[in-house]
Design an enzyme around this catalytic site. Structure first.
Site, mmCIF file in Angstrom:
data_model
loop_
_atom_site.group_PDB
_atom_site.id
_atom_site.type_symbol
_atom_site.label_atom_id
_atom_site.label_comp_id
_atom_site.label_asym_id
_atom_site.label_seq_id
_atom_site.Cartn_x
_atom_site.Cartn_y
_atom_site.Cartn_z
ATOM 1 N N CYS A 281 0.814 -1.215 0.000
ATOM 2 C CA CYS A 281 0.000 0.000 0.000
ATOM 3 C C CYS A 281 0.853 1.273 0.000
ATOM 4 O O CYS A 281 1.539 1.546 -0.970
ATOM 5 C CB CYS A 281 -0.977 -0.054 1.182
ATOM 6 N N HIS B 74 -3.679 -5.795 1.201
ATOM 7 C CA HIS B 74 -3.442 -5.958 2.631
ATOM 8 C C HIS B 74 -4.515 -6.906 3.149
ATOM 9 O O HIS B 74 -4.976 -7.749 2.425
ATOM 10 C CB HIS B 74 -3.416 -4.595 3.342
#
Lengths: 478, 235
Positions: free
Chosen positions: B92, B188
């Site tokens: 991310c 994630h």
């Protein structure tokens, strides 16, 4: 901007809209469908100004509270205090806290063109706060804490903090422009992200924990908002209580925790049963037994005390109200299944989970758990947070954990990596009833041993429904 | 297995701790020694002391602080680590910092460390939801939540092909990026607990062995969690 123009655009007269929304609610109930807020949604669809119009008729106006954690419990504590004070309420008690839920609670209290309660008590979802503050024009706004929660739904913490800052700025601008008083702001001093909302205001009422004897040695993994909003340096904590709540100061610019006026000067925790606190208010210090476990519930009690103090309730009444509160719907509620006790501990984000773990760590015996992880919208589709929760704190105490819910296996993996031996973990995927049976069968035959259920929000609703079906818990909509 | 977690105090928003815990336990159960070093703002990074560098995701303000440090204090060490074949996993916000830059808003551009040939621009709205991608014929499943759109340069290999969800831009059909042992991804949830096979690939690449040379583990729960994450993504 004249009233007739609004009337023309919104069409249906309010009484007709109220009648239609009621009918819709009744039909949905007959069909066995629809949540608490369905009639409210129908109402606001027909009359977007319904909340503003109806709340205008509350004799004592409204109070609003928001936070990531503890909204429903804090509101229940406030309700208990205000009932002891003799105030009648319109209250979204079941925690339906977006516009539809608030409209539904106004609708539920509506008789002959006015509400049956004098004061509106509304817990409000963090993201709906700005719109609902505009509609309700509350007398007091309590903002208690901001934790990492359901980021897929809400965006990042800072985005919520920014929106809240805007609400406070708008209130100041409106007050200046109209000359009418805005709302009194009640803030958690121990949460830097929340305390900073009061930087530019003179009349903020702050609450916080003073007793550093209950501080923890190290900060949580799930700590949020640990950098100074003014200069960006990391805060230094001299005491850390729950997540990032504590006594903090910025080493770079000197910005620090404001001195709170409503405080817990002494805190004694009594395991999974509750706590005793010396509660200091501007009008006196009282000793209070809080029958809800954990330090997080001390914060809920402090927030409720500060809010009701802002409404003019005396210290003795606040103490009486706090002491007489039972657990809110599904939050630390204890029910009996046959001979055995089952305690429901709602878990919906890492900070809440850490406090539940901290509370469970105080239990005397090994733990028999039913952990139910759902990933529906109301739970948050993103289940990342279970990895931020400090389950390691109780892993060595777990005798057996039954994992259930839409992401049961992820829950099992989490316990395994927290250090629970795989033969103490079971995954049950065929429904809440089977999961409950499994947890009951896996616990020791000695019925004095309780089971602790730690469900996410929708899992808590399912589990509670199952307990009602078995006659173990009371229905909530009676 | 020596891991350095970069900015664990700031880049940790999506339970990045779960990825590190996964690597730690899977090494421990196999008797592989494990050492975790935390290296945050201002800390020098030893380019020869780690088998894997880990970067997680963070909020905008924290990401800005990290971008400055990563491209000054740690720049040379990160490049030297990658140049000698050291593994990198960036998720991310950390992934965005591995590119050339991140245009956050008009007038605000974060510098990147330039380990991957890509850049990122802030798009309209966030790309949020369950996601599954195909990597080397296998599936990675997780959750994504990012405002940035990451554009790969012509020669940059993506990590995988999007099976369900948004990926790098929402329209490119690709997700993440990979160059040798350097991997960046938006997945994630956290990534590794939902994809034990990929955790083992990383351990193997960091230690310079093949994944099938690692001792097999009882992955009943892990396999079920992987299936659950795939189901959530509709794959």
């Amino acid at each position: 901007m004249s009233a007739p123009a609004v009337q023309a655009r919104t069409g249906v007269p309010l009484p007709a809209a109220v009648a239609t929304a009621r009918l819709a609610g009744r039909m949905a109930r007959l069909a066995g469908k629809g949540g608490t807020s369905l009639p409210g949604k129908v109402l606001t669809r027909m009359r977007p100004d319904a909340i503003a119009r109806m709340s205008d008729r509350l004799d004592e106006g409204s109070v609003v509270l928001s936070a990531t954690n503890g909204k429903t419990t804090t509101a229940a504590l406030v309700a208990s205090i205000l009932e002891a004070h003799g105030t009648t309420l319109v209250h979204n008690r079941q925690g339906a806290n977006m516009a539809g839920g608030i409209a539904a609670s106004l609708l539920g209290s509506w008789r002959r063109g006015r509400p049956t309660g004098a004061l509106g008590l509304f817990e409000v979802d963090e993201f709906w706060l700005d719109g609902l503050v505009r509609a309700l024009r509350p007398r007091v706004v309590l903002l208690a804490n901001l934790f990492r929660d359901q980021l897929d739904r809400y965006g990042e913490l800072e985005a919520i903090a920014d929106r809240w800052h805007q609400i406070v700025a708008d209130d100041a601008a409106t007050t200046t422009a109209s000359g009418e008083p805005g709302f009194r702001l009640v803030l958690g001093a121990d949460d830097p992200a929340v305390a900073d909302l009061g930087i530019d205001r003179a009349d903020v009422l702050y609450f916080g924990v003073q007793d550093v004897a209950v501080a923890r040695d190290t900060a949580d993994h799930a700590s949020d908002a640990t950098t100074c909003r003014i200069c960006g340096a990391s805060y230094v904590y001299t005491a850390s209580f729950v997540g990032h709540l504590g006594h903090y100061a910025c080493p770079s610019c000197g910005h620090r925790r404001p001195e709170p006026q409503v405080t817990a000067d002494r805190v004694v925790l009594h395991g999974t049963r509750g706590s005793t606190i010396d509660l200091r208010l501007p009008d006196g210090t009282v000793t209070v037994d809080v029958h809800l476990p954990g330090l997080y519930n001390v914060y809920n009690a402090l927030g409720a005390a500060a809010l009701t103090h802002a409404l003019g309730v005396p210290a003795a009444t606040i103490a009486a109200g706090l002491t007489s509160t039972a657990a809110a719907f599904g939050r630390a509620e204890t029910v009996r299944i046959g001979e055995r006790e089952l305690q429901l501990l709602l878990v919906k984000n890492p900070a809440g989970a850490n406090e539940v773990a901290r509370t469970l760590a105080l239990a005397e015996d090994e733990l028999d758990l039913l952990a139910v992880l759902n990933d529906r919208i109301a739970d948050g589709r993103d289940v990342s947070w279970v990895w931020d929760a400090d389950l390691e704190a109780i892993a060595s105490r777990v005798r057996h954990v039954t994992c259930a819910g839409t992401r049961a296996a992820e829950m099992a993996v989490r316990w395994k990596y927290a250090g629970v031996a795989p033969d103490r973990i079971a995954v049950v995927t065929d429904g809440i009833s089977a999961a409950l049976d499994h947890a009951l069968a896996a616990a020791p035959q000695d019925h004095a041993v309780p089971i602790h259920a730690i469900p996410t929000y929708t899992a808590m609703l399912e589990l509670r429904e199952e307990l009602v079906r078995r006659g173990a818990a009371k229905g909530s909509f009676a | 297995m020596r891991i350095a977690a970069l900015y664990p105090d700031l880049l940790n928003i999506y339970a990045d701790r779960g990825n590190l815990l996964m690597l730690e336990r899977r090494c421990a159960w196999r008797g592989i020694g494990f050492e975790l070093t935390r290296s945050t703002i201002g800390d020098e990074l030893d380019p020869d002391a780690h088998d894997l560098l880990y970067l997680g995701g963070g909020q905008d303000r924290d990401q800005q602080l990290c971008a400055v440090d990563l491209t000054t204090v740690k720049r040379d060490a990160v490049h030297a680590h990658a140049a000698r074949g050291g593994a990198v996993l960036a998720v991310c916000g950390g992934y965005q910092l591995l590119g050339h830059h991140y245009a956050l808003e008009p007038g605000v551009t974060l510098p990147g460390v330039g380990l991957l040939d890509l850049h990122t621009e802030r798009g309209e709205g966030r790309l949020i939801g369950n996601v599954a991608i195909e990597v080397d014929g296998r599936t990675l499943a997780g959750f994504e939540n990012h405002g940035g759109r990451t554009i790969l340069a012509a020669g940059q290999e993506p990590l995988g092909r999007v099976l369900s969800g948004h990926g790098n831009t929402g329209v490119s059909g690709f997700e993440g990026a990979r160059s040798g042992n350097v991997v960046g991804t938006y997945l994630h949830g956290p990534l590794l607990p939902k994809n034990a096979w990929f955790a083992d690939e990383l351990i193997a690449s960091a230690l310079g062995v093949r994944a099938d040379e690692l001792e097999p583990l009882d992955d009943r729960f892990e396999d079920a969690a992987h299936a659950g994450a795939r189901r959530a993504a509709g794959v």
